[in-house]
Write an enzyme that holds these catalytic residues in place. Structure first.
Site, PDB file in Angstrom:
ATOM      1  N   ASP A   8      17.753  35.361 -27.098  1.00 29.28           N
ATOM      2  CA  ASP A   8      19.098  34.969 -27.558  1.00 29.28           C
ATOM      3  C   ASP A   8      19.187  33.431 -27.576  1.00 29.28           C
ATOM      4  O   ASP A   8      19.973  32.839 -26.849  1.00 29.28           O
ATOM      5  CB  ASP A   8      20.194  35.572 -26.664  1.00 29.28           C
ATOM      6  CG  ASP A   8      20.061  35.157 -25.191  1.00 29.28           C
ATOM      7  OD1 ASP A   8      21.095  35.218 -24.468  1.00 29.28           O
ATOM      8  OD2 ASP A   8      18.963  34.766 -24.756  1.00 29.28           O
ATOM      9  N   HIS A 237      14.810  29.471 -16.323  1.00 29.71           N
ATOM     10  CA  HIS A 237      14.848  30.937 -16.417  1.00 29.71           C
ATOM     11  C   HIS A 237      13.803  31.508 -17.379  1.00 29.71           C
ATOM     12  O   HIS A 237      12.826  32.126 -16.975  1.00 29.71           O
ATOM     13  CB  HIS A 237      16.246  31.375 -16.891  1.00 29.71           C
ATOM     14  CG  HIS A 237      17.389  30.864 -16.065  1.00 29.71           C
ATOM     15  ND1 HIS A 237      17.554  31.153 -14.732  1.00 29.71           N
ATOM     16  CD2 HIS A 237      18.452  30.077 -16.414  1.00 29.71           C
ATOM     17  CE1 HIS A 237      18.657  30.578 -14.289  1.00 29.71           C
ATOM     18  NE2 HIS A 237      19.221  29.920 -15.281  1.00 29.71           N
TER      19      HIS A 237
HETATM   20  O1  RIB Z   1      20.963  33.938 -16.593  1.00 22.54           O
HETATM   21  C1  RIB Z   1      20.063  33.199 -17.373  1.00 22.54           C
HETATM   22  C2  RIB Z   1      19.735  33.926 -18.647  1.00 22.54           C
HETATM   23  O2  RIB Z   1      20.909  34.100 -19.444  1.00 22.54           O
HETATM   24  C3  RIB Z   1      18.759  33.131 -19.541  1.00 22.54           C
HETATM   25  O3  RIB Z   1      17.981  34.022 -20.307  1.00 22.54           O
HETATM   26  C4  RIB Z   1      19.671  32.359 -20.435  1.00 22.54           C
HETATM   27  O4  RIB Z   1      19.053  31.992 -21.683  1.00 22.54           O
HETATM   28  C5  RIB Z   1      20.761  33.365 -20.670  1.00 22.54           C
HETATM   29  O5  RIB Z   1      20.318  34.243 -21.711  1.00 22.54           O
HETATM   30 CA    CA Z   2      17.939  33.746 -22.784  1.00 24.18          CA
END
Ligand code: RIB
Ligand code: CA
Length: 304
Positions: A8, A237
């Protein structure tokens, strides 16, 4: 490693996708897009443009605009910016997405690369749940599913209980966990161990003006969001999840029975459940993040 990233995009998604395209040990077969940080049209546009920007010839298949149960979720524009890349203006890609849906593409790739394909979901895991429902053999055709999401032993980030990706489609994640697939959870337990400071992006920009420079520019808005909630540095992340695919030895895991809460105060929480019959998945509970970041930097040309 043959890899499909379900994404995303999203600032940290862009960090992950550029890494995957540059990494010599990854064959990026494609991106599948999903709602989350931005809406599905923006996610698909950003994915297509990013691959063109990198010069990577990989497919993009458009996926879910809403949750598995048909709920529309407000994008996280406050975190990733109105177009998904901070204040970087929306870009118009030259190519279009495949005719196939994300779920159809995932199922076909898993069949064609049976036992070899790794799927790395770094947004709400809706497309993977669709693929499991579309093809009963998908879960065992894929080598493993390594997803960014959840928080096993630490607080959430979108609520005190839930991490954003799992909060945006907990039902889909329960389907994936119960599918019989080989599943690894890369959650906030490890992705927030060592937030990325501004200097991390400055170093990338210095040695890699094009790709590092882009990440430095789009990280500004993302870093400001974290600062606004009292965190110095941003979460690592999505890139951590991709590196967990190729370097699992850098992550300490426990086989834990995880149930995702689908109602009430703890909605979206990845709860370690005590019923014995709950399926166990590999949950990352610690990682050598210095080494993970060194591997990340190396593909941009930054010495450890
Ligand atoms: O909580 C972090 C996640 O949520 C990551 O993948 C960030 O890009 C959002 O999608
Ligand atoms: Ca993400």
């Amino acid at each position: 490693m043959k890899l499909i990233i379900d994404t995303d995009p999203g600032v940290d998604d862009a960090m992950a996708i550029i890494y995957a395209a540059l990494a010599p040990d990854i064959e990026l077969l494609g991106l599948t897009t999903v709602f989350g940080n931005v809406n599905i049209e923006q996610a698909t546009r950003n994915a297509l443009w990013l691959l063109e920007f990198i010069g990577q010839d990989a497919a993009v298949a458009k996926g879910a605009a809403m949750t598995l149960e048909g709920k529309t979720i407000a994008p996280s524009y406050n975190v990733h910016g109105d177009e998904g890349f901070g204040e970087y203006p929306a870009q118009k890609p030259k190519h279009s997405a495949l005719e196939e849906t994300a779920a159809e593409f995932l199922c076909r790739m898993a069949r064609e690369h049976k036992g070899e394909l790794v799927v790395c979901p770094i947004g709400p895991i809706t497309n993977i749940a669709h693929a499991i429902q579309l093809d009963p053999e998908f879960a065992t055709n894929v080598k493993k599913i390594v997803f960014m999401g959840g928080a096993a032993k630490v607080p959430g980030n979108i609520t005190p209980h839930a991490e954003a990706n799992t909060y945006h489609d907990p039902h889909a994640l329960n389907i994936v966990i119960n599918s019989g697939a080989n599943v690894t959870m890369v959650g906030l337990d490890v992705t927030m161990l060592e937030p990325c400071q501004e200097e991390f992006f400055d170093n990338l920009a210095e040695v890699s003006p094009k790709f590092g420079g882009f990440l430095q520019e789009i990280s500004r808005f993302y870093l400001k969001f974290y600062e606004s909630i009292g965190v110095q540095g941003c979460g690592f992340h999505d890139p951590a999840a991709v590196i967990a695919c190729t370097h699992p030895e850098l992550f300490s895991t426990e086989q834990l029975p995880i149930n995702v809460i689908e109602e009430g105060e703890e909605f979206g929480q990845t709860q370690i459940c005590l019923e014995d019959e709950a399926p166990k998945i590999s949950v990352c509970i610690d990682a050598d993040m210095a080494q993970v970041k060194a591997i990340y930097n190396r593909v941009f040309g930054v010495d450890a």
